[in-house]
Scaffold this motif. Sequence first.
Motif, mmCIF file in Angstrom:
data_model
loop_
_atom_site.group_PDB
_atom_site.id
_atom_site.type_symbol
_atom_site.label_atom_id
_atom_site.label_comp_id
_atom_site.label_asym_id
_atom_site.label_seq_id
_atom_site.Cartn_x
_atom_site.Cartn_y
_atom_site.Cartn_z
ATOM 1 N N ALA A 38 6.981 7.687 4.830
ATOM 2 C CA ALA A 38 6.673 6.714 5.572
ATOM 3 C C ALA A 38 5.755 5.412 4.962
ATOM 4 O O ALA A 38 5.834 5.580 3.629
ATOM 5 C CB ALA A 38 5.375 7.334 6.597
ATOM 6 N N CYS A 39 5.693 4.312 5.626
ATOM 7 C CA CYS A 39 4.926 3.211 5.167
ATOM 8 C C CYS A 39 3.801 2.756 6.047
ATOM 9 O O CYS A 39 3.527 3.587 6.800
ATOM 10 C CB CYS A 39 5.910 2.017 5.251
ATOM 11 S SG CYS A 39 7.410 2.319 4.354
ATOM 12 N N SER A 76 1.916 0.370 1.414
ATOM 13 C CA SER A 76 2.179 1.462 0.608
ATOM 14 C C SER A 76 3.125 2.252 1.195
ATOM 15 O O SER A 76 3.441 2.022 2.656
ATOM 16 C CB SER A 76 0.953 2.344 0.489
ATOM 17 O OG SER A 76 0.231 2.404 1.721
ATOM 18 N N ALA A 77 3.873 3.250 0.352
ATOM 19 C CA ALA A 77 4.974 4.183 0.942
ATOM 20 C C ALA A 77 4.673 5.383 0.082
ATOM 21 O O ALA A 77 4.110 5.423 -0.617
ATOM 22 C CB ALA A 77 6.383 3.500 0.499
ATOM 23 N N GLN A 78 4.886 6.347 0.959
ATOM 24 C CA GLN A 78 4.590 7.880 0.600
ATOM 25 C C GLN A 78 5.887 8.692 0.956
ATOM 26 O O GLN A 78 6.424 8.611 1.991
ATOM 27 C CB GLN A 78 3.293 8.355 0.999
ATOM 28 C CG GLN A 78 2.117 7.874 0.469
ATOM 29 C CD GLN A 78 0.717 8.083 0.866
ATOM 30 O OE1 GLN A 78 0.648 9.116 1.672
ATOM 31 N NE2 GLN A 78 -0.209 7.369 0.509
ATOM 32 N N VAL A 79 6.189 9.490 -0.147
ATOM 33 C CA VAL A 79 7.132 10.462 0.308
ATOM 34 C C VAL A 79 6.173 11.798 -0.008
ATOM 35 O O VAL A 79 5.544 12.324 -0.786
ATOM 36 C CB VAL A 79 8.137 10.658 -0.869
ATOM 37 C CG1 VAL A 79 9.117 11.812 -0.589
ATOM 38 C CG2 VAL A 79 9.226 9.180 -0.387
ATOM 39 N N ALA A 80 6.459 12.954 1.245
ATOM 40 C CA ALA A 80 5.778 14.150 1.198
ATOM 41 C C ALA A 80 6.929 15.066 1.024
ATOM 42 O O ALA A 80 7.840 14.959 1.563
ATOM 43 C CB ALA A 80 4.938 14.207 2.353
ATOM 44 N N ARG A 138 4.072 18.293 -2.650
ATOM 45 C CA ARG A 138 4.278 17.172 -3.622
ATOM 46 C C ARG A 138 3.936 16.264 -2.771
ATOM 47 O O ARG A 138 4.670 15.723 -1.578
ATOM 48 C CB ARG A 138 5.757 17.180 -4.398
ATOM 49 C CG ARG A 138 5.742 16.872 -5.761
ATOM 50 C CD ARG A 138 6.976 17.104 -6.416
ATOM 51 N NE ARG A 138 7.340 18.539 -6.991
ATOM 52 C CZ ARG A 138 7.991 19.322 -6.279
ATOM 53 N NH1 ARG A 138 8.832 19.041 -5.140
ATOM 54 N NH2 ARG A 138 7.949 20.478 -6.249
ATOM 55 N N VAL A 139 3.467 14.751 -3.376
ATOM 56 C CA VAL A 139 3.368 13.565 -2.760
ATOM 57 C C VAL A 139 3.521 12.509 -3.610
ATOM 58 O O VAL A 139 3.228 12.591 -4.680
ATOM 59 C CB VAL A 139 1.998 13.258 -2.117
ATOM 60 C CG1 VAL A 139 1.816 11.892 -1.578
ATOM 61 C CG2 VAL A 139 1.729 14.328 -1.036
ATOM 62 N N ALA A 179 4.267 10.910 6.607
ATOM 63 C CA ALA A 179 5.216 11.329 5.771
ATOM 64 C C ALA A 179 5.217 12.851 5.881
ATOM 65 O O ALA A 179 6.206 13.411 5.817
ATOM 66 C CB ALA A 179 4.703 10.935 4.476
ATOM 67 N N ILE A 180 3.973 13.456 5.899
ATOM 68 C CA ILE A 180 3.965 14.854 6.334
ATOM 69 C C ILE A 180 4.546 15.314 7.564
ATOM 70 O O ILE A 180 5.507 16.209 7.564
ATOM 71 C CB ILE A 180 2.480 15.400 6.325
ATOM 72 C CG1 ILE A 180 1.803 15.139 4.702
ATOM 73 C CG2 ILE A 180 2.164 16.808 6.859
ATOM 74 C CD1 ILE A 180 0.437 15.687 4.689
ATOM 75 N N LEU A 181 4.483 14.578 8.575
ATOM 76 C CA LEU A 181 5.087 15.046 10.005
ATOM 77 C C LEU A 181 6.455 14.806 9.876
ATOM 78 O O LEU A 181 7.228 15.646 10.341
ATOM 79 C CB LEU A 181 4.777 13.641 11.107
ATOM 80 C CG LEU A 181 3.392 14.125 11.676
ATOM 81 C CD1 LEU A 181 2.944 12.591 12.477
ATOM 82 C CD2 LEU A 181 3.135 15.012 12.634
#
Lengths: 155, 784, 292
Positions: free
Chosen positions: B435-436, B638-642, B657-658, B750-752
Amino acid sequence: MKRLITLTINGKEYEVAVPPNLTLLDLLRYELGLTGTKKGCDVGDCGACTVIMDGKPVNSCLVLAVQADGRDILTIEGVETEEGLHPIQQAFVEKGAVQCGFCTPGMILSAKSLLERNPRPTEEEIRTALSGNLCRCTGYQKIVEAVKDASEKLS
Amino acid sequence: MTQYTVINKRAPRLDAPDKSTGRAKYVDDMTLPGMLFGALLQSPLAHARILNIDVSKAKRLPGVKAVVTAEDAGLIKYGVSPARYDETLFCHEKVRYVGDEIAAVAAVDLETALEAISLIKVDYEELPAVFTPEEAMAQGAPVIHEEYPGNVCAEVHQEFGDVEAAFQDCDLIRTDRFVNKRQDAAFLEPNGCIADYDRFGNLTLYTSTQVPHYVQRTVAMVLKLPVGRVRVIKPYVGGGFGPKAAANPMELAACLLSKKIGRPVKMNYSREQVFLFSRARHQFVHTLTTGVKKDGTIMALKNECYLEGGAYASFGIATVYYAGSLLAAPYRLANMKYDGYRVYTNKPACGAQRGHGGVAARAAWEQQLDAIAEELGMDPIEFRLKNVMSAGDITCNDLNMSSFGMKDCIEAVKKGSGWSEKKGKMPKGKGIGMACGFFVSGAGYPIYRSDTYHATVTVKLSEDGGTATVYTGAAEIGQGSDTTMALIAAEALGVRYEDVRVASGDTEYGIDLGAYSSRTTLMTGHATKEAAESVKRQVLQVLGDRLKVPVDQMDIKNGYIVFKGETPDFSSIRTAYIKEHRGWTDNPDEEPLTFREAARLAYLEKGTIVGTGKYKPGKLGGKYKGAAVGTSPAYGCSAQVAEVSVDMETGKVSVERVTDAHDCGFAINRTSVEGQMEGSVSMGLGEALLEEVKFDEKGNILNANLAEYKIPTCLDMPNVKSLIVESNEPNGPFGAKEVGEGAIMPTIPAILNAVYDAIGVRINELPLTPERVYMAIRRKKGKQ
Amino acid sequence: MLLPKFDYHEPLSVDEACQIMSDLGEKAKPLAGGTDLIVNMKKKILSPEHLVALSRIEDLRKIELLNGSVRIGACVTAAELAESQEIKRGLGALGQGAGILGSPLIRNLATVAGNLVSARPAADLPPPLMAYGAEVVLKSRRGERTLPLETFFQGPGQTLLEIDEILTEIIIQRPPESAGAGYIKLGTRKALEISLVNVAAYVALDSSGTTIEAARVVLGAVAPTPLRSPSAEKLLIGEKVDPSLFEKAGQAAAKDSRPIDDFRGSAQYRRDMVAVLTRRALNMALEQARRA
């Protein structure tokens, strides 16, 4: 009725008269001026009040001052060495493990107790040892890194 | 590229040694001579008329110095936003939530103060109460504030472009409803304060606050004191995250008591009282309708939102605006309609918390966008890249993305997480999601309507020239602003980090709006830089005059004077300096000339060298109603990958991991930027999986403690791979902008999205407790 | 938060403690680790006039092996239990429960007797202790009695402990080599957690290692007290081990559970989780039994 207790705090012997309903935390903070031990919840949920009693980290908010009679207490004020910051404290400073700082004294004491029992802990062991000390600022990562770093330097 | 000597590296924080040895003083660590202890009487009922308050027994208790109620405090209304001042220091006529303040006591010790509180007798007539927006907005519902029939505290109706028309052109339109839960900020240090009113009519308030300036104004207004007689000092603060960003009734009560008695009064919230005061994240119910073209172009968004606000407005007006305006980026979106309602209920007031107003909206939308990408058969990253804004873009609601490394962030997490190798290839029960998000880098306008500066800073040199002190009202609450200001001042002045001291968090040191809206690095940073540059100019001017070298032929770096041309003969300056410091062991003795010597010379010529700096943003934003909320001189993104693992039998989610990329414009201190990123992920993870303030049917909090209000422990947090993206913000000092709040934006969605990837079912309600996830899995199985 | 006022007593022997409890009756409460009692006193849920601290009584701090039984003193802490070699050897499920109770800081204070006497339905130690068939020793001036732990609990916060009695010891018969046990706790976070459901399971295999000779399944947080599941146990005993057997035992245990809806979770979820955790705990028990 107050009771006279004798205890050792950071290597120094104290003789104090305390009422039975005074906790060790309040004795340290409000009677002896050792305010490095923090009060975050006062019921054992957060770990900010961690002290090492007879070698074991405990929540000082759950210990009566009278129960500490005759015991040996280490608070954050006693962690520094004659050469300055203890390697764990130094690692916390260098690794960015400190933000608001309110959990820091308790974290450092839990970490110190861990490294005394287990000088080369795994990450999982570090995380478990710190799992009674809540931190809301750091996400714990730099704290864990600091403990790892200190363990390498100490051993 | 400019070569910097101090910033953009890894500096240890100024306060870390004191904080790691127990020396750092927080307000409850302080004692003043003659100090009394205060306590509050708070309502046991959620909604009731006060028929009578009898304080006579409390007043007679030996050791009690004063008992105050609304009769003593007066009925001056205050709050956060002047448009909704709806609180008085103590309740009169009515109480509106369990915890509403009725009276305060000061006594010789806490035990006596608490006993006196228990002796105050209040007669109530209980009134029907409302606890949800639906109840509160129902026909004939009890009214919480007479001025707001229908219990709507604030509503917003905005449309940019033409949403319905745009929907006509869409290939896919999807509507989802999303609910988060009321949060507690759960900072580790409970709020506390000491008020000290002296014989000359000066009031000093030491308090655990994010905003000394706003507290100063509120105290002055409510207690009818000149602002110049009220000094607010913020010692070290154990976290804030939003709820400490306004004056609280305890601070006002302590001030009133101290003024009445003429002695210092200390008061603390217990952990339970922290929960009762609340002022943290609202519960938001968002219904989002998004329309897209087949090729993935986002066309329009319709957003309807109800906020459960609690009994008072607090930050709520800003919150309800943010819940709309903060969806206008980071994707190009020409058509956006927003209808928001913040509703009063008989619960503690909600306010601001990290990612103010935008976190639930962001979670809702980023999950919906993921679902849309899937329906379109597009990779979620490709879908986002197709729509992402870039620097120079202006949103439909007039927010200017003056720098915007969103695309870089997305690409950084894609690569950093190994997205392409993992997405769609994970076994059941394991998932990956991204997500961003974006956020303001400081609110464009102060909370009260004003042309005030947002920050004024003074840099002063010690007369020996060796140390520069930064005086700022900025609030170090753990985020590291003192260190950031020291680094900025050192770089701008040309001295070493260790030659700078910071005196902060005191209203005497200058105006600073405080630590909220992720503003300090950009705004106070600007003022600090300007002040340091002024000092540098003054020193170089004196030196240039003396050495007959034009100022533009000199610079200061790392504590030394740099001559761009030939080095002139400076021996007379050195001789004089050494003569003045006979007996000193650290006098300069080689090339080149030191800043210290030059600064000493400047002092001898001009007296104390002081530079001042100031900052306020220029005119920002559009002209529509509410245009101010969401404006900022810059935006972080920002952007994240979970990556998650879900126990398919119990529903328990572990975030393994994030990967996180944040565009902070330019990292003043890389360690601190990472610290904010990691901390944001932790707070987001808590809200995603664990946290919810729960109530019984009478409006009592069921989990007003850190055992049952569950923030992540060390074992719940994964390691975060933090990737700093720098886009060189033109409006930021050295190109810097925010990280503190914006970094939380992508975490929850990102978690969802990762959980969906793991279990194959979307969950539209937080937190993702094992039970909620298990039930979702079961429902899905039932359908199959 | 201030503690209410009380008088403090610090006996050095069990006899002395019993004498004080007998003299003071209802006005007194024994204080062991304090992690429950001190919190309840701070919250003004309890305000005894006298606290009788047991922490200085050396006899209560030992773990002893005696004629095939393990005797755990009342004031042995959770941390000591978790680290004890005597416990790890053959009583692993108890060590698991002790090692996950609260937090490391709490475990250094909380005692085994405190975890029983406070009688919280979600407590971590009762299920593994009951799975091992533990007994508790209650002492007073009037004498001493030994009860099976499973009869000790009467409801949340309610036990058979009389007002003048002290729980001094827990006795566990060392399980045979062919037995094993497991303990699992389900919560939302990984430390500082109150169980939503917890389950301990014990199985003893016959000499061939294929048939279950004895079984105990204990469920926590799904009834007013920790609960044995007779249906699950009946289903297991005498049967050959196979995966579907544990599945069925889990379902039987779920039927025996009596969970309620509360703010931590729904009854439905808890019941479903009993089935899952029972199966998992049985598998842990089996694995341990087979290792022997």
